[in-house]
Design a protein around this motif. Structure first.
Motif, PDB file in Angstrom:
ATOM      1  N   GLN A 184       0.821  -1.213   0.000  1.00 27.29           N
ATOM      2  CA  GLN A 184       0.000   0.000   0.000  1.00 27.29           C
ATOM      3  C   GLN A 184       0.856   1.264   0.000  1.00 27.29           C
ATOM      4  OE1 GLN A 184      -2.556  -0.388   3.432  1.00 27.29           O
ATOM      5  NE2 GLN A 184      -3.505  -2.276   2.658  1.00 27.29           N
ATOM      6  N   ASN A 185       2.065   1.127   0.528  1.00 29.09           N
ATOM      7  CA  ASN A 185       2.968   2.281   0.582  1.00 29.09           C
ATOM      8  C   ASN A 185       4.009   2.257  -0.539  1.00 29.09           C
ATOM      9  OD1 ASN A 185       2.677   4.022   3.274  1.00 29.09           O
ATOM     10  ND2 ASN A 185       2.112   1.896   3.738  1.00 29.09           N
ATOM     11  N   GLY A 186       3.746   1.460  -1.575  1.00 30.55           N
ATOM     12  CA  GLY A 186       4.584   1.487  -2.769  1.00 30.55           C
ATOM     13  C   GLY A 186       5.877   0.706  -2.683  1.00 30.55           C
ATOM     14  N   LEU A 187       5.963  -0.260  -1.748  1.00 34.32           N
ATOM     15  CA  LEU A 187       7.180  -1.061  -1.594  1.00 34.32           C
ATOM     16  C   LEU A 187       6.857  -2.545  -1.653  1.00 34.32           C
ATOM     17  CD1 LEU A 187       9.111   0.694   1.325  1.00 34.32           C
ATOM     18  CD2 LEU A 187       9.904   0.505  -1.029  1.00 34.32           C
ATOM     19  N   THR A 188       7.719  -3.285  -2.336  1.00 33.17           N
ATOM     20  CA  THR A 188       7.640  -4.746  -2.305  1.00 33.17           C
ATOM     21  C   THR A 188       8.494  -5.237  -1.148  1.00 33.17           C
ATOM     22  OG1 THR A 188       7.333  -4.896  -4.702  1.00 33.17           O
ATOM     23  CG2 THR A 188       8.126  -6.870  -3.572  1.00 33.17           C
ATOM     24  N   LEU A 189       7.933  -6.123  -0.326  1.00 35.36           N
ATOM     25  CA  LEU A 189       8.637  -6.640   0.841  1.00 35.36           C
ATOM     26  C   LEU A 189       9.102  -8.062   0.572  1.00 35.36           C
ATOM     27  CD1 LEU A 189       9.444  -6.381   3.860  1.00 35.36           C
ATOM     28  CD2 LEU A 189       7.135  -7.187   4.428  1.00 35.36           C
ATOM     29  N   LYS A 190      10.385  -8.329   0.810  1.00 29.05           N
ATOM     30  CA  LYS A 190      10.933  -9.674   0.663  1.00 29.05           C
ATOM     31  C   LYS A 190      11.785 -10.002   1.885  1.00 29.05           C
ATOM     32  CE  LYS A 190      10.929  -9.897  -4.371  1.00 29.05           C
ATOM     33  NZ  LYS A 190      11.634 -10.419  -5.568  1.00 29.05           N
ATOM     34  N   PHE A 191      11.949 -11.319   2.122  1.00 27.38           N
ATOM     35  CA  PHE A 191      12.731 -11.763   3.277  1.00 27.38           C
ATOM     36  C   PHE A 191      13.864 -12.668   2.840  1.00 27.38           C
ATOM     37  CE2 PHE A 191       8.758 -10.440   5.170  1.00 27.38           C
ATOM     38  CZ  PHE A 191       9.191  -9.743   6.296  1.00 27.38           C
ATOM     39  N   HIS A 192      15.025 -12.415   3.415  1.00 28.35           N
ATOM     40  CA  HIS A 192      16.255 -13.152   3.108  1.00 28.35           C
ATOM     41  C   HIS A 192      16.452 -14.289   4.103  1.00 28.35           C
ATOM     42  CE1 HIS A 192      20.528 -14.006   3.816  1.00 28.35           C
ATOM     43  NE2 HIS A 192      20.773 -13.648   2.581  1.00 28.35           N
ATOM     44  N   LYS A 193      16.790 -15.464   3.567  1.00 33.82           N
ATOM     45  CA  LYS A 193      17.101 -16.615   4.411  1.00 33.82           C
ATOM     46  C   LYS A 193      18.364 -17.281   3.875  1.00 33.82           C
ATOM     47  CE  LYS A 193      15.358 -21.060   6.085  1.00 33.82           C
ATOM     48  NZ  LYS A 193      14.246 -22.044   6.013  1.00 33.82           N
ATOM     49  N   ILE A 194      19.401 -17.380   4.703  1.00 32.09           N
ATOM     50  CA  ILE A 194      20.626 -18.029   4.284  1.00 32.09           C
ATOM     51  C   ILE A 194      20.355 -19.517   4.057  1.00 32.09           C
ATOM     52  CG2 ILE A 194      21.391 -18.424   6.662  1.00 32.09           C
ATOM     53  CD1 ILE A 194      24.284 -17.994   5.670  1.00 32.09           C
ATOM     54  N   ASN A 195      20.857 -20.072   2.968  1.00 33.84           N
ATOM     55  CA  ASN A 195      20.719 -21.503   2.725  1.00 33.84           C
ATOM     56  C   ASN A 195      21.624 -22.283   3.672  1.00 33.84           C
ATOM     57  OD1 ASN A 195      18.961 -20.864   0.693  1.00 33.84           O
ATOM     58  ND2 ASN A 195      20.257 -21.575  -0.981  1.00 33.84           N
ATOM     59  N   GLU A 196      21.349 -23.570   3.803  1.00 33.64           N
ATOM     60  CA  GLU A 196      22.191 -24.406   4.649  1.00 33.64           C
ATOM     61  C   GLU A 196      23.585 -24.493   4.036  1.00 33.64           C
ATOM     62  OE1 GLU A 196      22.341 -28.884   6.629  1.00 33.64           O
ATOM     63  OE2 GLU A 196      20.659 -28.282   5.354  1.00 33.64           O
ATOM     64  N   ILE A 197      24.576 -24.070   4.789  1.00 28.57           N
ATOM     65  CA  ILE A 197      25.949 -24.016   4.294  1.00 28.57           C
ATOM     66  C   ILE A 197      26.850 -24.793   5.248  1.00 28.57           C
ATOM     67  CG2 ILE A 197      27.948 -22.493   3.959  1.00 28.57           C
ATOM     68  CD1 ILE A 197      26.028 -20.366   2.947  1.00 28.57           C
ATOM     69  N   THR A 198      27.730 -25.612   4.693  1.00 28.71           N
ATOM     70  CA  THR A 198      28.725 -26.296   5.514  1.00 28.71           C
ATOM     71  C   THR A 198      30.096 -26.157   4.865  1.00 28.71           C
ATOM     72  OG1 THR A 198      28.573 -28.451   4.413  1.00 28.71           O
ATOM     73  CG2 THR A 198      27.017 -28.022   6.210  1.00 28.71           C
ATOM     74  N   TYR A 199      31.110 -26.323   5.660  1.00 31.79           N
ATOM     75  CA  TYR A 199      32.493 -26.364   5.192  1.00 31.79           C
ATOM     76  C   TYR A 199      33.315 -27.048   6.282  1.00 31.79           C
ATOM     77  CZ  TYR A 199      32.231 -22.029   7.954  1.00 31.79           C
ATOM     78  OH  TYR A 199      31.983 -21.095   8.940  1.00 31.79           O
TER      79      TYR A 199
END
Length: 287
Positions: A184-199
């Motif tokens: 409604q305020n002219g912004l698209t909202l997205k959420f970041h999630k780190i993928n499962e990472i190993t080393y």
């Protein structure tokens, strides 16, 4: 579409923090947000003897209502940082990239600034330089968005002030923000999630989500840069898109993993040998 991210200035945050910086067109450091006691703003976790160890950058006593940019380090900060550097050296002296990474950490940790926000900003910029992240970083206090109480409205005002069309936040903040209100305020909202990472971490059971210090100690710069793309974006309440699964770097890495597996006679179950450990190559970003 101009993507904007905004976070408090943390000290040596985990890889996901730098993934967020690298994924947006403008990153805002929320230095004028309220300092939260026992948060990740002035502390983090490293690996010590196969387990996570909390490290802290001690502060002077201050008001519970003070903002991050109003907090200062303790009077004997130099002594405390010498101790911290010895702890880091003890923990990682045998890590494969210690000799390259530790001098950079020394320079960052021994920086003369004593204001928490400015010290953290310097550390974040230096690590971004090391990782070739060139996203413009803006300090929130310079934007003067000060007359907004509601968290959502503050984010919206800030994003619009820097010309943003898309705001990306960590997935942990999903309960704080409303997709429709942003729309409604002219912004698209997205959420970041780190993928499962190993080393590999000295051949021990992997300890996830440690400070970026740990990632840099066990991975060379090109590999850390590749892992910047190992994340997913949630662009609707039930719709996650894995950036990692579609990025060229990860596809190339998986092809290389397959080549190594064939050369080493890997088992038919799709796993590959990494420093003597069997790790799944299909669903985990293990380089």
């Amino acid at each position: 579409m101009k993507r904007v991210g905004m976070m408090q200035p943390y000290l040596f945050p985990y890889l996901g923090y730098f993934q967020l910086i690298s994924s947006v067109d403008v990153f805002v450091l929320g230095d004028d947000l309220q300092y939260v006691k026992e948060s990740w703003i002035n502390r983090n976790r490293i690996l010590m003897n196969g387990k996570d160890k909390l490290i802290t950058f001690p502060l002077k006593k201050g008001s519970l209502r003070a903002n991050i940019n109003e907090r200062e380090f303790c009077d004997d900060f130099d002594v405390e940082m010498d101790k911290l550097l010895r702890v880091i050296a003890s923990a990682y002296s045998k890590a494969p990239y210690f000799k390259k990474v530790f001098p950079m950490l020394q320079a960052i940790i021994k920086h003369p600034e004593r204001n928490l926000a400015r010290y953290a900003e310097h550390s974040i910029r230096q690590i971004c330089n090391y990782l070739d992240i060139h996203t413009p970083i803006i300090v929130a206090s310079e934007l003067n968005v000060t007359d907004v109480i509601d968290k959502q409205d503050r984010v919206i005002r800030t994003a619009k002030k820097v010309g943003g069309d898309v705001y990306i936040n960590f997935i942990g903040g999903m309960s704080l923000y409303d997709f429709e209100y942003f729309k409604q305020n002219g912004l698209t909202l997205k959420f970041h999630k780190i993928n499962e990472i190993t080393y590999p971490q000295f051949g021990n059971v992997f300890v996830p989500l440690l400070s970026i210090i740990d990632v840099m100690m066990f991975n060379d710069q090109p590999e850390v840069k590749r892992r910047l793309g190992c994340y997913s974006l949630l662009d609707a309440p039930d719709h996650a898109v894995s950036v990692c699964d579609h990025c060229t770097a990860c596809l190339e890495a998986k092809a290389e993993e397959g080549r190594i597996a064939r050369q080493e006679g890997s088992a038919d179950d799709g796993s590959i040998a990494v420093d003597g450990q069997q790790q799944a190559a299909s669903s985990v970003c293990n380089g």
